[in-house]
Design an enzyme around this catalytic site. Sequence first.
Site, PDB file in Angstrom:
ATOM      1  N   GLU A  99     -12.779   1.512   6.070  1.00 44.66           N
ATOM      2  CA  GLU A  99     -13.607   1.186   7.224  1.00 44.66           C
ATOM      3  C   GLU A  99     -14.199   2.420   7.896  1.00 44.66           C
ATOM      4  OE1 GLU A  99     -14.604  -1.624   8.171  1.00 44.66           O
ATOM      5  OE2 GLU A  99     -13.274  -3.079   7.239  1.00 44.66           O
ATOM      6  N   GLU A 130       6.903   1.004  -6.831  1.00 40.94           N
ATOM      7  CA  GLU A 130       7.368   1.550  -5.555  1.00 40.94           C
ATOM      8  C   GLU A 130       8.727   2.212  -5.669  1.00 40.94           C
ATOM      9  OE1 GLU A 130       9.611  -1.579  -2.790  1.00 40.94           O
ATOM     10  OE2 GLU A 130       7.520  -2.114  -3.103  1.00 40.94           O
TER      11      GLU A 130
END
Length: 314
Positions: A99, A130
């Site tokens: 953004e 992960e």
Amino acid sequence: MLSLPDPGSDARAALRAELETLTTEVATDALRDLDTYPTAEIAAIMNEHDRDVPVAVAAALPRITAAIDDISASMRRGGRLIYVGAGTPGRLGILDASECPPTFNTDPSLVVGLIAGGDIAIRTAVEEVEDDPHAGEADMNSMDLGPNDSVVGISASGRTPYVVGALQYARSCGALTVAVACNSDSAIGKIADHAIEVIVGPEIIAGSTRLKAGTAQKLVLNMISTITMIRLGKTYGNIMVDLRATNSKLRARAERAVMRVTGRAPAESTRALDAAGGSVKLAILMIERGFDAQEASEKLAEAMDLRSALDASR
């Protein structure tokens, strides 16, 4: 067939014991019959739980503030802001980073989001990655880190091995490190220069940290990127003057920004914006100080931000 580790192994037992200590993993006894509740009651319970989040973020404001000040200083020296996480935290980092170019006209390389498992993990769960701290280290190594870069590791549990590895490597490169976790005394918090631990408590669904923990992380990342960009002169007051007008809505927003700051009519604001090549900052300087586009560009380059350029040209 996928071979899973033996649930009775010492390592698994140790992991179960570790998870027992995390508030984000707690199963709330009062909600043990949650699946039998009416939909309206579940919605009300979720809404009530969500109210805890801004309170928890408020408690962490001093640590958030200190991190932002250091990130801003590093970026003024030419550094980047790099988010790194696995699963939901990784996706939130990518969302926040993506953004920044349209909102603040930043180069896409300036604010970056990395997720365990790479781009495929943005839409598809790649959970096993992960657990690999070396993958976090490798992803950081690919970024060619320097002492002016800031690396924000995001993990609800605060113990995700991928994020641990990433932060450890970032520190070894001299980068500024920030940990965003939702448990106290977190593993990533112990590694980082700044530990932002937002304690939101148990989730309505035990361990589903895309809920309150995810909301808390989103709020913190909003603050980190937005306030850093304010500090870097990407706004004038509360007006986006460095946005990138890449569609009709953003073009209209750019025109309104020029009108708000200068108080001029739509036609004059639009003409100035056209002459400025769509740059809100240049259009405002041109209107307020009578510059042409070249003069406005030179003044802005000298001053670095719009407010300073306006003040220097009085």
